[in-house]
Design a protein around this motif. Structure first.
Motif, PDB file in Angstrom:
ATOM      1  N   LEU A 232       0.258   2.188   7.749  1.00 41.00           N
ATOM      2  CA  LEU A 232      -0.343   3.392   8.321  1.00 41.00           C
ATOM      3  C   LEU A 232      -0.658   4.435   7.246  1.00 41.00           C
ATOM      4  CD1 LEU A 232      -1.246   4.943  10.853  1.00 41.00           C
ATOM      5  CD2 LEU A 232       1.097   5.802  11.041  1.00 41.00           C
ATOM      6  N   PRO A 233       0.290   4.768   6.339  1.00 38.43           N
ATOM      7  CA  PRO A 233      -0.081   5.690   5.250  1.00 38.43           C
ATOM      8  C   PRO A 233      -1.188   5.156   4.359  1.00 38.43           C
ATOM      9  CG  PRO A 233       2.301   5.526   5.436  1.00 38.43           C
ATOM     10  CD  PRO A 233       1.728   4.468   6.322  1.00 38.43           C
ATOM     11  N   LEU A 234      -1.214   3.841   4.144  1.00 40.58           N
ATOM     12  CA  LEU A 234      -2.272   3.255   3.319  1.00 40.58           C
ATOM     13  C   LEU A 234      -3.644   3.501   3.932  1.00 40.58           C
ATOM     14  CD1 LEU A 234      -3.115   1.412   0.923  1.00 40.58           C
ATOM     15  CD2 LEU A 234      -2.772  -0.535   2.473  1.00 40.58           C
ATOM     16  N   VAL A 235      -3.725   3.409   5.262  1.00 41.51           N
ATOM     17  CA  VAL A 235      -5.001   3.614   5.941  1.00 41.51           C
ATOM     18  C   VAL A 235      -5.355   5.097   6.013  1.00 41.51           C
ATOM     19  CG1 VAL A 235      -6.171   3.370   8.172  1.00 41.51           C
ATOM     20  CG2 VAL A 235      -4.803   1.494   7.267  1.00 41.51           C
ATOM     21  N   MET A 236      -4.365   5.954   6.257  1.00 41.31           N
ATOM     22  CA  MET A 236      -4.623   7.359   6.551  1.00 41.31           C
ATOM     23  C   MET A 236      -4.772   8.238   5.312  1.00 41.31           C
ATOM     24  SD  MET A 236      -4.835   7.915   9.816  1.00 41.31           S
ATOM     25  CE  MET A 236      -4.350   7.278  11.419  1.00 41.31           C
ATOM     26  N   LEU A 237      -4.046   7.934   4.233  1.00 35.23           N
ATOM     27  CA  LEU A 237      -3.909   8.881   3.133  1.00 35.23           C
ATOM     28  C   LEU A 237      -4.664   8.421   1.896  1.00 35.23           C
ATOM     29  CD1 LEU A 237      -0.066   9.603   3.418  1.00 35.23           C
ATOM     30  CD2 LEU A 237      -1.953  10.899   4.426  1.00 35.23           C
ATOM     31  N   SER A 238      -5.274   9.374   1.223  1.00 35.88           N
ATOM     32  CA  SER A 238      -5.870   9.154  -0.091  1.00 35.88           C
ATOM     33  C   SER A 238      -5.356  10.155  -1.117  1.00 35.88           C
ATOM     34  CB  SER A 238      -7.402   9.251   0.004  1.00 35.88           C
ATOM     35  OG  SER A 238      -7.796  10.525   0.499  1.00 35.88           O
ATOM     36  N   ASP A 239      -4.683  11.193  -0.680  1.00 34.10           N
ATOM     37  CA  ASP A 239      -4.109  12.201  -1.569  1.00 34.10           C
ATOM     38  C   ASP A 239      -2.702  11.757  -1.965  1.00 34.10           C
ATOM     39  OD1 ASP A 239      -3.276  14.403  -2.954  1.00 34.10           O
ATOM     40  OD2 ASP A 239      -3.458  15.821  -1.285  1.00 34.10           O
ATOM     41  N   GLN A 240      -2.468  11.542  -3.268  1.00 35.40           N
ATOM     42  CA  GLN A 240      -1.167  11.065  -3.727  1.00 35.40           C
ATOM     43  C   GLN A 240      -0.035  12.043  -3.429  1.00 35.40           C
ATOM     44  OE1 GLN A 240      -0.818   9.662  -7.711  1.00 35.40           O
ATOM     45  NE2 GLN A 240      -2.214   7.950  -7.414  1.00 35.40           N
ATOM     46  N   ASP A 241      -0.346  13.321  -3.310  1.00 38.64           N
ATOM     47  CA  ASP A 241       0.700  14.293  -3.007  1.00 38.64           C
ATOM     48  C   ASP A 241       1.263  14.121  -1.596  1.00 38.64           C
ATOM     49  OD1 ASP A 241       0.497  15.417  -5.488  1.00 38.64           O
ATOM     50  OD2 ASP A 241      -0.895  16.999  -4.871  1.00 38.64           O
ATOM     51  N   LEU A 242       0.581  13.366  -0.740  1.00 37.52           N
ATOM     52  CA  LEU A 242       1.053  13.128   0.630  1.00 37.52           C
ATOM     53  C   LEU A 242       1.669  11.748   0.795  1.00 37.52           C
ATOM     54  CD1 LEU A 242      -1.969  14.613   2.630  1.00 37.52           C
ATOM     55  CD2 LEU A 242       0.244  15.691   2.229  1.00 37.52           C
ATOM     56  N   TYR A 243       1.675  10.942  -0.258  1.00 34.50           N
ATOM     57  CA  TYR A 243       2.196   9.587  -0.163  1.00 34.50           C
ATOM     58  C   TYR A 243       3.686   9.582   0.184  1.00 34.50           C
ATOM     59  CZ  TYR A 243      -1.925   7.355  -2.302  1.00 34.50           C
ATOM     60  OH  TYR A 243      -3.182   6.871  -2.570  1.00 34.50           O
ATOM     61  N   PRO A 244       4.122   8.625   1.003  1.00 36.83           N
ATOM     62  CA  PRO A 244       5.556   8.330   1.086  1.00 36.83           C
ATOM     63  C   PRO A 244       5.959   7.423  -0.072  1.00 36.83           C
ATOM     64  CG  PRO A 244       4.367   6.939   2.601  1.00 36.83           C
ATOM     65  CD  PRO A 244       3.344   7.847   1.970  1.00 36.83           C
ATOM     66  N   LEU A 245       7.244   7.148  -0.184  1.00 36.70           N
ATOM     67  CA  LEU A 245       7.729   6.331  -1.299  1.00 36.70           C
ATOM     68  C   LEU A 245       7.129   4.930  -1.288  1.00 36.70           C
ATOM     69  CD1 LEU A 245      11.537   7.167  -1.569  1.00 36.70           C
ATOM     70  CD2 LEU A 245       9.782   7.540  -3.293  1.00 36.70           C
ATOM     71  N   SER A 246       7.030   4.333  -0.110  1.00 40.23           N
ATOM     72  CA  SER A 246       6.519   2.960  -0.044  1.00 40.23           C
ATOM     73  C   SER A 246       5.118   2.858  -0.628  1.00 40.23           C
ATOM     74  CB  SER A 246       6.520   2.479   1.414  1.00 40.23           C
ATOM     75  OG  SER A 246       5.754   3.364   2.230  1.00 40.23           O
ATOM     76  N   LEU A 247       4.257   3.787  -0.297  1.00 44.31           N
ATOM     77  CA  LEU A 247       2.883   3.749  -0.802  1.00 44.31           C
ATOM     78  C   LEU A 247       2.815   4.188  -2.260  1.00 44.31           C
ATOM     79  CD1 LEU A 247      -0.052   3.194  -0.145  1.00 44.31           C
ATOM     80  CD2 LEU A 247      -0.259   5.517   0.731  1.00 44.31           C
ATOM     81  N   GLY A 248       3.620   5.163  -2.648  1.00 40.94           N
ATOM     82  CA  GLY A 248       3.620   5.612  -4.033  1.00 40.94           C
ATOM     83  C   GLY A 248       4.095   4.536  -4.992  1.00 40.94           C
ATOM     84  N   LEU A 249       5.188   3.847  -4.645  1.00 38.65           N
ATOM     85  CA  LEU A 249       5.684   2.777  -5.502  1.00 38.65           C
ATOM     86  C   LEU A 249       4.688   1.621  -5.554  1.00 38.65           C
ATOM     87  CD1 LEU A 249       9.454   2.716  -4.478  1.00 38.65           C
ATOM     88  CD2 LEU A 249       8.450   3.645  -6.573  1.00 38.65           C
ATOM     89  N   TYR A 250       3.995   1.373  -4.454  1.00 38.34           N
ATOM     90  CA  TYR A 250       2.957   0.341  -4.467  1.00 38.34           C
ATOM     91  C   TYR A 250       1.832   0.718  -5.427  1.00 38.34           C
ATOM     92  CZ  TYR A 250      -1.084  -2.327  -2.848  1.00 38.34           C
ATOM     93  OH  TYR A 250      -2.204  -3.123  -2.784  1.00 38.34           O
ATOM     94  N   ALA A 251       1.456   1.990  -5.458  1.00 36.68           N
ATOM     95  CA  ALA A 251       0.400   2.438  -6.366  1.00 36.68           C
ATOM     96  C   ALA A 251       0.823   2.276  -7.816  1.00 36.68           C
ATOM     97  CB  ALA A 251       0.049   3.891  -6.068  1.00 36.68           C
ATOM     98  N   TRP A 252       2.080   2.566  -8.108  1.00 36.21           N
ATOM     99  CA  TRP A 252       2.573   2.361  -9.473  1.00 36.21           C
ATOM    100  C   TRP A 252       2.609   0.883  -9.828  1.00 36.21           C
ATOM    101  CZ3 TRP A 252       7.284   6.182 -10.195  1.00 36.21           C
ATOM    102  CH2 TRP A 252       6.771   7.462 -10.510  1.00 36.21           C
ATOM    103  N   HIS A 253       3.084   0.067  -8.903  1.00 36.36           N
ATOM    104  CA  HIS A 253       3.197  -1.363  -9.194  1.00 36.36           C
ATOM    105  C   HIS A 253       1.825  -2.003  -9.393  1.00 36.36           C
ATOM    106  CE1 HIS A 253       3.966  -5.684  -8.320  1.00 36.36           C
ATOM    107  NE2 HIS A 253       5.088  -5.444  -8.959  1.00 36.36           N
ATOM    108  N   ALA A 254       0.804  -1.431  -8.787  1.00 37.00           N
ATOM    109  CA  ALA A 254      -0.545  -2.003  -8.920  1.00 37.00           C
ATOM    110  C   ALA A 254      -1.108  -1.856 -10.321  1.00 37.00           C
ATOM    111  CB  ALA A 254      -1.484  -1.349  -7.906  1.00 37.00           C
ATOM    112  N   VAL A 255      -0.567  -0.917 -11.118  1.00 36.07           N
ATOM    113  CA  VAL A 255      -1.100  -0.689 -12.468  1.00 36.07           C
ATOM    114  C   VAL A 255      -0.141  -1.199 -13.539  1.00 36.07           C
ATOM    115  CG1 VAL A 255      -2.413   1.309 -11.706  1.00 36.07           C
ATOM    116  CG2 VAL A 255      -0.103   1.640 -12.604  1.00 36.07           C
ATOM    117  N   VAL A 256       0.876  -1.948 -13.148  1.00 39.14           N
ATOM    118  CA  VAL A 256       1.873  -2.435 -14.111  1.00 39.14           C
ATOM    119  C   VAL A 256       1.239  -3.355 -15.142  1.00 39.14           C
ATOM    120  CG1 VAL A 256       3.843  -4.013 -14.303  1.00 39.14           C
ATOM    121  CG2 VAL A 256       3.928  -2.114 -12.689  1.00 39.14           C
ATOM    122  N   THR A 257       0.281  -4.161 -14.738  1.00 41.61           N
ATOM    123  CA  THR A 257      -0.317  -5.111 -15.682  1.00 41.61           C
ATOM    124  C   THR A 257      -1.047  -4.406 -16.815  1.00 41.61           C
ATOM    125  OG1 THR A 257      -2.250  -5.234 -14.215  1.00 41.61           O
ATOM    126  CG2 THR A 257      -0.542  -6.927 -13.961  1.00 41.61           C
TER     127      THR A 257
END
Length: 298
Positions: A232-257
């Motif tokens: 639900l946050p993935l669909v609704m939010l685009s502002d990182q300041d509103l992210y919950p932990l689950s979506l924020g950690l996913y965003a970090w993990h996506a750039v690990v490579t």
């Protein structure tokens, strides 16, 4: 030979285990083995997370069983300072979504379940069946309709687009009705009405106290679900300041490579994300024991 001697001799030569039956110790071994496997399945990922959070970047990409230096506190400090402290903002957002949403949602569920159990009105069972249908619908299937509705209301990419939908919990209403039927005797309500108490006073002063174990149970279920909410946050939010932990950690993990320095931050952040769930369960479990006899009639 007397009958007594014959019975004694027969009992002495009778085998302890009936042929074709499994020995008693075999069942214990199987049960204990299954319990050990289930425990390992639950504990090992958390153990890996705890050990990995103490490692530096070199150890994480090297041998998983080596630890050249203990860097847990350094990882926590780097986590708090990364991207201008955005992790702390994500943590606060998750607490607001989970604690506020679970508290208000559990209260709404308790009130709805109480009404379905104690009151009679036209179409009650059909409406309750409609509520039960909501239990069968997966949350991911509702994300797109909720997004379209939020878009019509102009609340996409806001706090309310994630907070308001989690207040509705059909399974919580179902649980609340069961708890109301078992914990709130009709005799107590009749006595309160005879004394002149209104329905609202009866619910707030008497029934809600009896339903506290159910409230805590629904709160914990809903808290865990909202804390782990991702789609639900993935669909609704685009502002990182509103992210919950689950979506924020996913965003970090996506750039690990491309940015490996985010790898230890992601692991340490995931470890700290487990803490509120553990605290909630350990601190609220006493309410189950305290309220087990709250519905007794004296």
């Amino acid at each position: 030979m007397t009958a007594t001697d014959l019975t004694t001799r027969t009992a002495s030569v009778r085998p302890d285990v009936t042929p074709g039956r499994r020995p008693p110790w075999a069942s214990k071994v199987v049960v204990n083995a299954v319990l050990v496997l289930a425990t390992a399945y639950t504990v090992l990922p958390l153990t890996w997370l705890l050990v990995s959070a103490t490692k530096g970047l070199g150890d994480l990409y090297g041998n998983p069983f080596t630890l050249t230096e203990f860097r847990l506190f350094d990882n926590v400090a780097n986590l708090a300072a990364a991207d201008n402290g955005v992790y702390l903002r994500w943590y606060v957002n998750s607490l607001l979504y989970a604690v506020g949403g679970a508290g208000i949602g559990a209260f709404i569920s308790v009130m709805a379940g109480y009404v379905f159990d104690k009151f009679t009105f036209p179409g009650k069972e059909k409406l309750f069946g409609f509520v039960l249908l909501g239990v069968l619908v997966p949350s991911t299937a509702l994300a797109l309709p909720l997004y379209l509705l939020a878009s019509e209301l102009g609340v996409v990419n806001t706090f309310w687009s994630v907070f308001v939908p989690v207040l509705v919990n059909p399974f919580g209403v179902y649980l609340a009705r069961i708890f109301s039927a078992g914990y709130v005797p009709a005799e107590v309500l009749e006595a309160a009405r005879v004394d002149g108490a209104s329905e609202l006073t009866t619910f707030w002063a008497i029934s809600l106290r009896m339903l506290m174990p159910g409230f805590v149970t629904i709160f914990l279920f809903q808290f865990t679900g909202i804390w782990n909410n991702f789609f639900l946050p993935l669909v609704m939010l685009s502002d990182q300041d509103l992210y919950p932990l689950s979506l924020g950690l996913y965003a970090w993990h996506a750039v690990v490579t491309t940015q490996p320095e985010y790898y230890p931050l992601t692991i340490t952040g995931a470890l700290l994300a487990v803490v509120p769930v553990l605290v909630a369960f350990l601190s609220l479990q006493r309410h189950w024991r305290a309220g087990m006899t709250s519905g007794a009639v004296k």
